[in-house]
Design an enzyme around this catalytic site. Structure first.
Site: not given
Ligand code: PEP
Ligand code: MG
Length: 594
Positions: A199, A441, A465, A512
């Site tokens: 971390h 996801e 995810d 993303c």
């Molecule tokens: C993901 O799951 O790839 C995402 C962009 O959302 P988070 O990281 O907020 O879960």
């Molecule tokens: Mg996510």
């Protein structure tokens, strides 16, 4: 370690954390344990006072953590869960109740009782045959250390008070210590322990502090005031460098800076391949304050606004007006560029103290994101109203997270329809054409992507995810971090399947997750045919540069070859060789860390 017998210069090698170089004086921070003395207390009054002293210390440390959390620079706010876990330890009965019980029953001072509680907790952790969990004892030690320092009246160790331009040298820095660093002053830090995914390392990256961790003997070899060179791109620390070494690193630093500026200078250009294929490059943000940086770095929109952080501040849930103001401002600043607002993704590793949910054994598979919102329609509707109202002020797109099947999507859309109806009744305007999409996801959503595509305007693939759920790797569990493989052939096929389903239905598809900002993933994602990539703003200039130097035709040929490979390691080796060939400078400059 390398030592020059003539000049006395020493070179240590550790783990590179953030690609920058600093030269400065060493400031040794003593993070050694506080001395704990045993005291036997005789009368009830003394014991009562001792309990109060302990409680006062716990409250003071709690305040410290809350204040550190509130003061966290925006760029590290998504690491706030580390401090949340420290706060939970303070209230844990094995820690809190058990210490008070020891003071009263064994008639001992708070420090000694705390020491005994820590020993007991250590014993429990040691028996757990799971490296990740047994390593969590470090968090308990960090918290104990803070309480002991408070009890001993020792406030000299606050790192926030270091106001010189120095390089911190410590055996270890806790994430809380790192948060406290005055980043305007502290030039960098080096530690004996720690790895790339610790971390503390993550925090240093987010804070953009040059750092090298895992040096093992730094505190043994470095003296206070020694001159140090910290090369956070190569993981090298030089102690008392001679003149020629200083000149060498000054030149390297200049080259690194020139390289960064050269990339940044081009960041406003579109991400267009050499054969004219355009990809939308947008930014992921957690806070309104990040919008300016997203634009500065060349972001062509906000591809993911993670809205849950407004709910995690500890001040309770925001009301519709607060949310509306926030979303409106983001939309206005970015207008006419699009802003994809993701509805609440609470749960998993993001909990709000006011959340009406029970403790879950496996929160990643529990009442998270859209599941929580569908169960708490009032909370969900408040957010949807705010988003719809803000949609008049720019190009807002709405995105539902964690959709696992069509019914869930239809349920969410039904609530959206009801909210629109309510607004109509109240004569409140909104953009009736606001696009609605989903995060893909969860593996089940991948499998039925062609069905889901008929019901939405766009897909955004959340690989963070998707990797977690497809490979059954808890994304916050360091013990299985080595198996968290974006290059796993299953993941690449899943992304490909989602893109094909979107194209067949004529809807846009972007990605993303962290993969979008990883220089090693760009060729693959281009070849697969994603319309957009959304990432941490800092990654935008480099990713744009890579896209602009690549041809789509070549990316497709490489993808064909990659899809014939059988393991993540083979894919990685292929991509690494390709990247080294096309951008030989990236590795040397520390951009290919992962
Ligand atoms: C993901 O799951 O790839 C995402 C962009 O959302 P988070 O990281 O907020 O879960
Ligand atoms: Mg996510």
């Amino acid at each position: 370690m390398r030592e020059d017998p003539v000049s006395g210069e020493r070179e240590l090698r550790g783990v590179a954390v953030y690609p920058d170089i600093v030269i400065g004086k060493a400031h040794l921070v003593d993070r050694s344990r506080v001395k704990i003395l045993y005291q036997c207390l005789v009368n009830g009054e003394q014991l009562k006072r001792e309990v109060e002293r302990f409680e006062e210390a716990v409250h003071a440390v709690e305040d410290q953590f809350v204040s550190l959390k509130n003061k966290m620079p925006d760029k590290v706010k998504d690491q706030a869960f580390i401090l949340d876990s420290h706060l939970l330890i303070l209230k844990d009965s094995m820690f809190y109740d058990s210490t008070i019980k020891k003071i009263l029953e064994e008639k001992i001072n708070a420090e000694w009782a705390l020491k005994k509680s820590l020993e007991e907790i250590r014993e429990v952790f040691e028996q757990i045959d799971d490296e990740y969990i047994s390593n969590r004892v470090r968090d308990v030690e960090n918290v104990t250390e803070r309480i002991l320092r408070f009890l001993s009246g020792d406030t000299s160790q606050s790192l926030g008070e270091i106001n010189q331009r120095v390089i911190i040298v410590a055996h270890d820095l806790s994430p809380a210590d790192t948060t406290e660093l005055n980043t305007a002053k502290v030039k960098g830090f080096i530690t004996d322990v720690g790895g790339r995914t610790s971390h503390t390392a993550i925090m240093a990256q987010a804070l953009e502090i040059p750092a090298v961790v895992g040096l093992e003997v730094a505190t043994a070899l470095v003296e206070d005031g020694d001159l140090l060179i910290v090369d956070g791109s190569a993981g090298v620390v030089v102690i008392n460098p001679d003149d020629s070494t200083i000149i060498h690193y000054q030149e390297k630093k200049l080259q690194l800076q020139e390289y960064k500026s050269s990339i940044a200078r081009m960041s406003h250009l579109p991400a267009e391949t050499t054969d004219g294929h355009r990809v939308d490059i947008t930014a992921n943000i957690e806070f309104l304050e990040e919008v300016a940086a997203a634009k500065d770095c060349g972001g062509e929109g906000i591809g993911l606004y993670r809205t849950e952080f407004l709910y995690l501040s500890g001040k309770g849930f925001p009301n519709e007006e607060d949310l509306f103001e926030d979303y409106r401002e983001v939309a206005e600043i970015m207008n006419p560029a699009p802003v994809s607002i993701r509805t609440l993704d609470l749960g998993g590793d993001k909990f709000a103290s006011k959340m009406p949910m029970s403790e879950e054994i496996n929160p990643a598979l529990g009442l998270r994101a859209i599941r929580f919102c569908l169960k708490e329609p009032a909370i969900f509707k408040t957010q949807l109203r705010a988003i719809l109202r803000a949609s008049l002020y720019g190009k807002i797109q709405l995105m539902f997270p964690m959709i696992s099947g069509l019914q869930e999507l239809l349920d969410a859309k039904e609530i959206l329809r009801q909210v629109k109806k309510d607004l109509d009744q109240d004569h409140i305007e909104y953009d009736s054409k606001m696009e609605v999409g989903i995060m893909v996801e969860i593996p089940s959503a991948v499998v039925i992507a062609e069905i889901l595509a008929r019901h939405v305007d766009f897909f955004s693939i959340g690989t963070n995810d998707l990797i977690q759920y497809a490979l059954a790797i808890d994304r916050v569990n360091e013990h299985v971090a080595y198996m968290y493989q974006p290059f796993h052939p299953a993941i690449l096929r899943m992304i490909q399947q989602v893109v094909r389903a979107a194209k067949n239905e004529g809807i846009k598809v972007s990605l993303c997750g962290e993969m979008a900002g990883d220089p090693l993933c760009v060729f693959i994602l281009l070849g697969i045919g994603l319309d957009g990539l959304s990432m941490n703003a800092r990654s935008i200039p480099l990713i744009k540069k890579i896209v602009r130097a690549t041809s789509m035709e070549q990316a497709k040929i490489d993808l064909e070859n990659i899809m014939k490979l059988n393991t993540a390691n083979e894919v990685r080796a292929y991509i690494l060789a390709l990247t080294r060939h096309m951008f030989p400078e990236l590795e040397e400059k520390g951009y290919l860390l992962n």
